[in-house]
Design a protein around this motif. Sequence first.
Motif, PDB file in Angstrom:
ATOM      1  N   GLN A 271       0.815  -1.211   0.000  1.00  0.00           N
ATOM      2  CA  GLN A 271       0.000   0.000   0.000  1.00  0.00           C
ATOM      3  C   GLN A 271       0.857   1.272   0.000  1.00  0.00           C
ATOM      4  N   LEU A 272       1.996   1.227   0.667  1.00  0.00           N
ATOM      5  CA  LEU A 272       2.870   2.397   0.707  1.00  0.00           C
ATOM      6  C   LEU A 272       3.457   2.716  -0.666  1.00  0.00           C
ATOM      7  N   TRP A 273       3.690   1.689  -1.462  1.00  0.00           N
ATOM      8  CA  TRP A 273       4.224   1.877  -2.809  1.00  0.00           C
ATOM      9  C   TRP A 273       3.302   2.755  -3.652  1.00  0.00           C
ATOM     10  N   SER A 274       2.018   2.548  -3.513  1.00  0.00           N
ATOM     11  CA  SER A 274       1.045   3.293  -4.316  1.00  0.00           C
ATOM     12  C   SER A 274       0.995   4.774  -3.953  1.00  0.00           C
ATOM     13  N   LYS A 275       1.601   5.151  -2.825  1.00  0.00           N
ATOM     14  CA  LYS A 275       1.599   6.551  -2.403  1.00  0.00           C
ATOM     15  C   LYS A 275       2.761   7.350  -2.991  1.00  0.00           C
ATOM     16  N   LEU A 276       3.691   6.679  -3.639  1.00  0.00           N
ATOM     17  CA  LEU A 276       4.855   7.357  -4.209  1.00  0.00           C
ATOM     18  C   LEU A 276       4.457   8.163  -5.447  1.00  0.00           C
ATOM     19  N   LYS A 277       5.035   9.352  -5.606  1.00  0.00           N
ATOM     20  CA  LYS A 277       4.688  10.238  -6.728  1.00  0.00           C
ATOM     21  C   LYS A 277       4.943   9.570  -8.070  1.00  0.00           C
ATOM     22  N   ALA A 278       6.093   8.911  -8.222  1.00  0.00           N
ATOM     23  CA  ALA A 278       6.424   8.274  -9.503  1.00  0.00           C
ATOM     24  C   ALA A 278       5.424   7.177  -9.847  1.00  0.00           C
ATOM     25  N   VAL A 279       4.960   6.453  -8.836  1.00  0.00           N
ATOM     26  CA  VAL A 279       3.973   5.388  -9.065  1.00  0.00           C
ATOM     27  C   VAL A 279       2.660   5.999  -9.523  1.00  0.00           C
ATOM     28  N   GLN A 280       2.236   7.044  -8.866  1.00  0.00           N
ATOM     29  CA  GLN A 280       0.977   7.702  -9.214  1.00  0.00           C
ATOM     30  C   GLN A 280       1.013   8.326 -10.598  1.00  0.00           C
ATOM     31  N   GLN A 281       2.213   8.745 -11.026  1.00  0.00           N
ATOM     32  CA  GLN A 281       2.349   9.398 -12.332  1.00  0.00           C
ATOM     33  C   GLN A 281       2.760   8.417 -13.438  1.00  0.00           C
ATOM     34  N   GLY A 282       2.894   7.128 -13.092  1.00  0.00           N
ATOM     35  CA  GLY A 282       3.271   6.122 -14.085  1.00  0.00           C
ATOM     36  C   GLY A 282       4.691   6.278 -14.593  1.00  0.00           C
ATOM     37  N   LYS A 283       5.598   6.696 -13.701  1.00  0.00           N
ATOM     38  CA  LYS A 283       6.981   6.921 -14.109  1.00  0.00           C
ATOM     39  C   LYS A 283       7.941   6.043 -13.312  1.00  0.00           C
ATOM     40  N   VAL A 284       7.660   4.750 -13.303  1.00  0.00           N
ATOM     41  CA  VAL A 284       8.529   3.753 -12.689  1.00  0.00           C
ATOM     42  C   VAL A 284       9.117   2.902 -13.816  1.00  0.00           C
ATOM     43  N   TYR A 285      10.440   2.854 -13.927  1.00  0.00           N
ATOM     44  CA  TYR A 285      11.088   2.187 -15.045  1.00  0.00           C
ATOM     45  C   TYR A 285      12.018   1.084 -14.544  1.00  0.00           C
ATOM     46  N   PRO A 286      11.659  -0.195 -14.765  1.00  0.00           N
ATOM     47  CA  PRO A 286      12.561  -1.300 -14.384  1.00  0.00           C
ATOM     48  C   PRO A 286      13.802  -1.315 -15.273  1.00  0.00           C
ATOM     49  N   VAL A 287      14.970  -1.482 -14.661  1.00  0.00           N
ATOM     50  CA  VAL A 287      16.230  -1.546 -15.413  1.00  0.00           C
ATOM     51  C   VAL A 287      17.051  -2.731 -14.914  1.00  0.00           C
ATOM     52  N   ASN A 288      18.006  -3.147 -15.726  1.00  0.00           N
ATOM     53  CA  ASN A 288      18.792  -4.354 -15.465  1.00  0.00           C
ATOM     54  C   ASN A 288      19.827  -4.149 -14.367  1.00  0.00           C
ATOM     55  N   LEU A 289      19.869  -5.072 -13.406  1.00  0.00           N
ATOM     56  CA  LEU A 289      20.798  -4.963 -12.275  1.00  0.00           C
ATOM     57  C   LEU A 289      22.254  -5.053 -12.725  1.00  0.00           C
ATOM     58  N   SER A 290      22.585  -6.028 -13.559  1.00  0.00           N
ATOM     59  CA  SER A 290      23.978  -6.225 -13.986  1.00  0.00           C
ATOM     60  C   SER A 290      24.508  -5.027 -14.765  1.00  0.00           C
ATOM     61  N   THR A 291      23.599  -4.259 -15.373  1.00  0.00           N
ATOM     62  CA  THR A 291      23.998  -3.061 -16.100  1.00  0.00           C
ATOM     63  C   THR A 291      24.129  -1.871 -15.159  1.00  0.00           C
ATOM     64  N   TRP A 292      23.104  -1.623 -14.354  1.00  0.00           N
ATOM     65  CA  TRP A 292      23.087  -0.441 -13.493  1.00  0.00           C
ATOM     66  C   TRP A 292      24.016  -0.581 -12.291  1.00  0.00           C
ATOM     67  N   ARG A 293      24.550  -1.768 -12.072  1.00  0.00           N
ATOM     68  CA  ARG A 293      25.576  -1.951 -11.043  1.00  0.00           C
ATOM     69  C   ARG A 293      26.841  -2.515 -11.692  1.00  0.00           C
ATOM     70  N   GLY A 294      27.066  -2.206 -12.961  1.00  0.00           N
ATOM     71  CA  GLY A 294      28.163  -2.794 -13.726  1.00  0.00           C
ATOM     72  C   GLY A 294      29.546  -2.324 -13.332  1.00  0.00           C
ATOM     73  N   GLY A 295      29.682  -1.063 -12.979  1.00  0.00           N
ATOM     74  CA  GLY A 295      30.967  -0.557 -12.516  1.00  0.00           C
ATOM     75  C   GLY A 295      32.047  -0.487 -13.570  1.00  0.00           C
ATOM     76  N   ASN A 296      31.708  -0.124 -14.810  1.00  0.00           N
ATOM     77  CA  ASN A 296      32.707  -0.034 -15.879  1.00  0.00           C
ATOM     78  C   ASN A 296      32.180   0.844 -17.007  1.00  0.00           C
ATOM     79  N   PRO A 297      33.035   1.316 -17.917  1.00  0.00           N
ATOM     80  CA  PRO A 297      32.593   2.230 -18.977  1.00  0.00           C
ATOM     81  C   PRO A 297      31.573   1.629 -19.942  1.00  0.00           C
ATOM     82  N   LEU A 298      31.671   0.322 -20.227  1.00  0.00           N
ATOM     83  CA  LEU A 298      30.685  -0.293 -21.134  1.00  0.00           C
ATOM     84  C   LEU A 298      29.302  -0.279 -20.496  1.00  0.00           C
ATOM     85  N   ALA A 299      29.230  -0.597 -19.217  1.00  0.00           N
ATOM     86  CA  ALA A 299      27.953  -0.545 -18.509  1.00  0.00           C
ATOM     87  C   ALA A 299      27.465   0.901 -18.404  1.00  0.00           C
ATOM     88  N   ALA A 300      28.383   1.834 -18.194  1.00  0.00           N
ATOM     89  CA  ALA A 300      28.005   3.246 -18.114  1.00  0.00           C
ATOM     90  C   ALA A 300      27.349   3.702 -19.409  1.00  0.00           C
TER      91      ALA A 300
END
Length: 315
Positions: A271-300
């Motif tokens: 229920q708390l998730w639905s109170k977030l502004k991004a959730v209410q505005q439909g601006k939640v974007y799933p992204v890949n963990l191995s990429t967003w935590r890649g730690g290198n220029p190719l991932a960047a």
Amino acid sequence: MKIKQVYQLFLISCLITILTVACHSSNPSNSISENCRMIQHKAGETCVPNHPERVVVLGVPTLADALALGVKPIGTILYFNASNAPSYLEDKLQGIKVVGRGNEPNLETIFSLNPDLIIMMYPNQGSYDKLSQIAPTIADDWFGFDHWKEHFNFVAKALGKTKEAQKVWQHYEQRIQELREALGDNYQDIEISVVRVCCNNLASDVKNSFSGIILNDVGLNRPPSQNSVPGGLAIFSEELITEKLDGDIIFAIVDDDQDSEKAFEQLKNNQLWSKLKAVQQGKVYPVNLSTWRGGNPLAADAVIDDLFRYLVTVV
């Protein structure tokens, strides 16, 4: 008399040793300077080949760093299955031997590859002493993904690719600038929240995380609750969802496994998730963990692609 004979034998033995060394190297110091370079690292000082050709890397960030510099290692450790590699690596792993998983290198496999250089992310990863008997081995002082830029420069120096490294950084800065120009003034008053859903934990990759550093380089704002913490990852309970995760836009870092996907679905039903502004505005974007935590220029580069995809077109 007996003591005198022993002493004579000792002198003869020493003489043989000296002559043997002399025969193999008439000028050892010149030999070292011509064939290798001394590299200072966390575990000490090692003479690294001037042009290493058979490199084993013990970490995905190190692997991607080498690839970005135009060097294809012969062996690497992976944290994921090669068949399920992140998009920025999926076409680059062919011909590279997997020498271990996580932080557990297989010494026998590494030995069989006959490497001329081994690069570790930190000294306690496996056995430094045993690895250094296989080939010249250097260890960085990796202490988290907020160290990714320094680690890249360390790898570039070890590989003798400092000029190539300058080009990599020029490319990164150019892409950052292009994204800044594309975003214009549209995000001056918008906060970007980064949520990580993994391993039965709810967390945020904060300002000094890998993705946080990129967002900061772009000039994007973060919620005050996501300021820097040691290691770049803040873990918290679900009761603090509205306090820690709220933002105008949310990037949800979700791993490619059933447990993480299930955890994300459970989070969305909270229920708390639905109170977030991004959730209410439909601006939640799933992204890949191995990429967003890649730690290198190719991932960047791949993270910047995501930012172009989601931010340039959503205003």
